[in-house]
Design an enzyme around this catalytic site. Sequence first.
Site, PDB file in Angstrom:
ATOM      1  N   GLU A   1       1.537  -0.350  -4.765  1.00  0.00           N
ATOM      2  CA  GLU A   1       1.014   0.478  -5.337  1.00  0.00           C
ATOM      3  C   GLU A   1       1.245   2.147  -5.351  1.00  0.00           C
ATOM      4  O   GLU A   1       1.221   2.914  -4.442  1.00  0.00           O
ATOM      5  CB  GLU A   1      -0.570   0.684  -3.596  1.00  0.00           C
ATOM      6  CG  GLU A   1      -1.408   1.834  -4.031  1.00  0.00           C
ATOM      7  CD  GLU A   1      -2.548   1.747  -3.557  1.00  0.00           C
ATOM      8  OE1 GLU A   1      -3.197   2.418  -3.573  1.00  0.00           O
ATOM      9  OE2 GLU A   1      -1.498   2.377  -2.141  1.00  0.00           O
TER      10      GLU A   1
ATOM     11  N   ASP B   1       1.274  -1.039  -0.303  1.00  0.00           N
ATOM     12  CA  ASP B   1      -0.568   0.158   0.105  1.00  0.00           C
ATOM     13  C   ASP B   1       0.734   1.156  -0.216  1.00  0.00           C
ATOM     14  O   ASP B   1       2.132   1.301   0.608  1.00  0.00           O
ATOM     15  CB  ASP B   1      -1.077  -0.161   1.210  1.00  0.00           C
ATOM     16  CG  ASP B   1      -2.077   1.131   1.559  1.00  0.00           C
ATOM     17  OD1 ASP B   1      -2.612   0.550   0.538  1.00  0.00           O
ATOM     18  OD2 ASP B   1      -1.591   2.075   2.262  1.00  0.00           O
TER      19      ASP B   1
END
Length: 609
Positions: free
Chosen positions: A350, A321
Amino acid sequence: MKKFFLLFLVTSLSFAQVDRVEPPFWWNDMEHSDVQIMFYGKNIAENQVSVSNGIIIKGIQKTENPNYVFVTIDTKNTTAQDLVFTFKNKNKSFTQNYSLKSRKENSKFRKSFDSSDMIYLLMPDRFANGNPNNDSHPSVIEKADRTKIDGRYGGDIDGMIKNLDYIKDLGATTLWPTPLCEDNDERGSYHTYGQSDVYKIDPRFGTNEDYVKLSNELHNRDMKLIMDYVTNHWSYNHWMMKDMPTYDWFHQFPGFKQTNFKTTTHSDTNASETDKNLATSGWFVKSMPDLNQKNPLVLNYLIQNAIWWIEYANLDGFRVDTYPYTDKESIALWTKAVTDEYPNFNIAAEAWLYSHAQISYWQKDSKIAAIQSYNSYCPTVMDFMLQTILEKGVLKEEKQNWNEGVTKFYDTFSNDFLYPNINNMFVFAENHDTQRINFVYPKFDDYKITMALIATIRGIPQLYYGSEIGMTGSKNVGDGDIRREFPGGWSDHKQNAFTKEGRTAEQEKYHAVTKKLFNWRKNKEVIHSGKTTHYIPENNVYVYFRYNEKESVMVIMNNSVEKQKMNINHFKESIKNNTSGKDVLTDKSFDLKNDIEIEGKSVLILELK
């Protein structure tokens, strides 16, 4: 005398307390053999530390907080065994057991996910409730409340396990659940990106043992498990926030200051140091304190935690993330440490950016990043350029001009040269943070074109749960609306879309095309690792070929509402000596000696013969 003895006993018991040991155990024969064990307890740093069995202590680090001590031991060339740490202060002492376990066979060289896989992304709290007894738990604050759009609904690990056969039957080979570690926020904790204990599965999802069971059940089906890992931030209710190991364990301003979200400052040669610092040191929101990976203790803690979960739960990959929101040198060290331990392990970053060059910067061996002598070491990045085009409504542009219609697909793929490994790209139409693709495109024909694209282009396809039955939802209503319950996941649902009998005719239409596409893709090496040749679109029709030395697939995508006739001679260099093509979706055959007609708003995937 009795009063003195009782006081001594209470003092000794208090003295002997160890509240936490992290990592809770380790393994022998690890690349990361110098394991740094964090012991936490009241005034624990006041003690001298020793360990049994001839194990060498390579370092003892204390901080300004006497409740922590970090002890580094050398486990190289050791055997699996139980150790005893002794903490001694004057005439008082206590012990703490610690285990070195045996590694799984061939653990180092585990196979990870790659372009031969299809990834099924789901939000555990909203997918299926397999165990209603853990919907709420006394150890965490937020309780189940399905009346709230951002409440906890009760989906859990048991719910995932019970529906693994459904996921596999759909054509998925890999499962990516959003984070499962404990999130003890007062509200909105269902998304679990604000973790309060990174060594513990949230009790509303299950236990650590349940997570291992999920991994085993997937492997029993020849499927893989990706952990959604968060290196950038934790929860404001993380137990360390109440008693920080060091003041700079988290970024302090002092306290909270929000990031400017401008992670382009990493590569921007014109960026100010002030802006750079705020991008990576600012907090996402007040409830998510930003971790300071520049602190060596923090970085090593994150490295060991990541390796611990891989080894403990037998993981097959990470999705990380908010990858660029961390200090870029530190995240490269974290990534390299993980992939040094597991050379075949895939990690997907990400990197939510809006240019090919910026996204490419974060992929391993990027030539763009090399200009600044930087390497992230991260094998895979997410193709947010493609996702953005789809979310902004490219398929609604039914007339083509220089920069509208399917020309946008052509233009985005013309930038593939920027990526060092184009097969290591997550390709997706949506995820848990974007508009639902079926909200953007309510018509089935657009969904079919979208899935055909995702299933046949280069990269690693990812499907968001429920899209395969036409599920919709809008971020305009709230994030919870794009994370709805899967029909059939709760006992009070009136239908069960996990079964063919339980799906409506419309849901089955979506499901059938998804299943056919991704089950076909499973064994298609030409799609997994083949090359691409594409042609400049005409009349809003985009044509591309995936090919290798053995076979060739021709994809014709008509985004126009009108029927179009394709001049077959225009594609002769790619068709070569093939004389026919069979459509994957309809099994209809086409004679490649003649022009091909394609209906409006439709797609053909032709296996050439």
